[in-house]
Design a protein around this motif. Structure first.
Motif, mmCIF file in Angstrom:
data_model
loop_
_atom_site.group_PDB
_atom_site.id
_atom_site.type_symbol
_atom_site.label_atom_id
_atom_site.label_comp_id
_atom_site.label_asym_id
_atom_site.label_seq_id
_atom_site.Cartn_x
_atom_site.Cartn_y
_atom_site.Cartn_z
ATOM 1 N N LYS A 80 4.023 -2.732 13.119
ATOM 2 C CA LYS A 80 5.336 -2.109 13.327
ATOM 3 C C LYS A 80 5.506 -0.921 12.401
ATOM 4 C CE LYS A 80 9.058 -4.393 12.048
ATOM 5 N NZ LYS A 80 10.138 -5.410 12.027
ATOM 6 N N VAL A 81 6.181 0.106 12.896
ATOM 7 C CA VAL A 81 6.436 1.326 12.126
ATOM 8 C C VAL A 81 7.912 1.694 12.234
ATOM 9 C CG1 VAL A 81 6.035 3.821 12.028
ATOM 10 C CG2 VAL A 81 4.105 2.267 12.329
ATOM 11 N N ASP B 114 -0.644 -6.591 10.524
ATOM 12 C CA ASP B 114 -0.832 -7.942 11.046
ATOM 13 C C ASP B 114 -1.060 -8.956 9.931
ATOM 14 O OD1 ASP B 114 -0.570 -6.851 13.539
ATOM 15 O OD2 ASP B 114 -2.618 -7.273 14.213
ATOM 16 N N ASN B 115 -1.679 -8.504 8.832
ATOM 17 C CA ASN B 115 -1.960 -9.417 7.721
ATOM 18 C C ASN B 115 -0.777 -9.571 6.768
ATOM 19 O OD1 ASN B 115 -1.979 -7.012 6.228
ATOM 20 N ND2 ASN B 115 -4.222 -6.865 6.263
ATOM 21 N N GLY B 116 0.364 -8.963 7.108
ATOM 22 C CA GLY B 116 1.567 -9.095 6.294
ATOM 23 C C GLY B 116 1.771 -8.006 5.265
ATOM 24 N N ALA B 117 0.789 -7.147 5.047
ATOM 25 C CA ALA B 117 0.926 -6.066 4.075
ATOM 26 C C ALA B 117 1.994 -5.069 4.532
ATOM 27 C CB ALA B 117 -0.404 -5.351 3.880
ATOM 28 N N LEU B 118 2.657 -4.453 3.565
ATOM 29 C CA LEU B 118 3.627 -3.393 3.821
ATOM 30 C C LEU B 118 3.133 -2.108 3.182
ATOM 31 C CD1 LEU B 118 6.995 -5.244 3.077
ATOM 32 C CD2 LEU B 118 5.932 -4.852 5.307
ATOM 33 N N ALA C 209 0.846 -1.199 0.000
ATOM 34 C CA ALA C 209 0.000 0.000 0.000
ATOM 35 C C ALA C 209 0.876 1.241 0.000
ATOM 36 C CB ALA C 209 -0.930 0.007 1.205
ATOM 37 N N THR C 210 0.345 2.308 -0.587
ATOM 38 C CA THR C 210 1.000 3.613 -0.598
ATOM 39 C C THR C 210 0.015 4.653 -0.105
ATOM 40 O OG1 THR C 210 2.353 2.988 -2.502
ATOM 41 C CG2 THR C 210 2.173 5.336 -2.024
#
Length: 369
Positions: free
Chosen positions: A203-204, A228-232, A154-155
């Motif tokens: 995490k950030v 949590d779902n693995g997306a970055l 995502a952006t």
């Protein structure tokens, strides 16, 4: 808690620029609500506002407003420093409050409201109107159905421009009054919508800088977030970008969904691109709405929920998750380390204030003095 009048009796506290967006939305919803009173420390401004929007009650003190008026909802449209004290007044008066962002200047301040809501049962809501646009609602439905597969990338970009003169207003650009820079006051709308779509973040890792504006706060922040779902996701918040845009892009396994707008979107600002072999998913989108995301959509949803006796959004717990993301952005940027969800405890300096007392350029300023 349900609305007890044929039309909701609403008051607005603070009659500056953003209050007009609330009042115009309520005017459009006149079959569901009426503005019965306004309050502002500037009596002349309050009177002009009341005359424009047909409010009978005019007050220069919020406590006096709550003492005198029977209300179903109050809109708090004052500078950020006053949001929590006024929301607490509303809770003690038994009146649900809709508060402009940021709802609080810090996590510890917000937790005072969380505790008060647990005691009084009176909700405090935050203005995050972009959650209520037709396209965002559609995306949540489709994504939650699993049809798009897992979110992967995502952006989130809020690239805005505010000249130095913008910060001449005394409460802008100051940690103790506004809570932060574009992370708190501008980009928060976009990354709140991102969080609403992608779910819990884990995490950030972030950077923040004061590039050129005459502020105590940052004028740019950049974050990398893991979910949590693995997306970055990458998140950029800026007030030094001459070509202004607000952009969100979600890359799922089977489609890309993105929007580019500025201060509000309609369906025409979104694009839906199926992955090869998944062209049939385009039938799920069917974007034809023309209304621009704005205050009216969220306010109408709140009024309907109150009438139905349901919990309206965006509630205090959703607001806290978004504010914690902002706090983690600052903590990571100024400590130079990743921050995990839940890591900022009540005794942490970044729970007490968004600057955590360790802003690099503040130390440099002090050393120079």
């Amino acid at each position: 808690m349900s609305v007890t009048h044929p039309r909701a009796r609403v008051a607005i506290i603070g009659t500056g620029g953003i209050a007009h967006a609330h009042a115009e939305a309520l005017r459009d919803l006149s079959d569901k609500a009426e503005i019965v009173a306004v309050a502002d420390v500037d009596e002349a401004r309050a009177r002009d506002f009341a005359e424009r929007f047909g409010a009978a009650g005019i007050y220069t003190d919020a406590a006096a407003l709550f003492d005198a008026e029977s209300l179903d909802l109050v809109h708090i449209c004052t500078p950020p420093q006053s949001h929590v004290p006024l929301a607490l007044l509303a809770q003690r008066a038994g009146v649900p409050a809709l508060v402009e962002k940021p709802i609080a200047l810090s996590l510890s301040e917000l937790d005072v409201l969380v505790a008060s809501e647990a005691t009084t049962g009176v909700p405090v809501l935050t203005v995050f109107q972009h959650r209520y646009g037709e396209a965002a609602q559609r995306l949540r439905r489709i994504a939650d159905s699993g049809a798009l597969g897992r979110p992967q990338v995502a952006t989130c970009e809020t690239l805005w421009y505010r000249p130095a003169e913008y910060f001449d207003v005394p409460w802008r650009g100051r940690w103790e009054v506004e809570g932060g820079g574009p992370t708190m006051g501008h980009g928060i709308h976009q990354f709140d919508l991102m969080l609403a779509i992608l779910g819990p973040w884990s995490k950030v890792t972030a950077f923040a800088a004061r590039q050129s504006r005459p502020t105590d706060t940052e004028d740019v922040s950049v974050a990398l977030a893991e979910f949590d779902n693995g997306a970055l996701a990458t998140v950029v918040n800026s007030v030094v970008s001459p070509r202004e845009t607000s952009r969100l892009r979600f890359d799922y396994e089977y489609a890309t969904v993105e929007v580019e707008h500025l201060y509000g979107y309609s369906d025409r600002d979104w694009t839906f691109t199926p992955a090869p072999g998944h062209e049939h998913l385009a039938e799920l989108w069917r974007a034809e709405g023309t209304e621009v995301s704005g205050h009216r959509m969220q306010i109408e949803a709140i009024l309907d929920a109150l009438v139905a006796g349901e919990r309206p959004g965006v509630d205090i717990h959703d607001s806290r998750r978004t504010l914690e993301f902002a706090a983690a952005t600052y903590a990571s940027a100024f400590r130079g380390t990743p921050i995990r969800a839940g890591e900022i405890g009540e005794d942490d300096a970044f729970s007490q204030s968004m600057d955590g007392g360790v802003v690099p350029w503040a130390r440099l300023k002090g050393a120079a003095a």
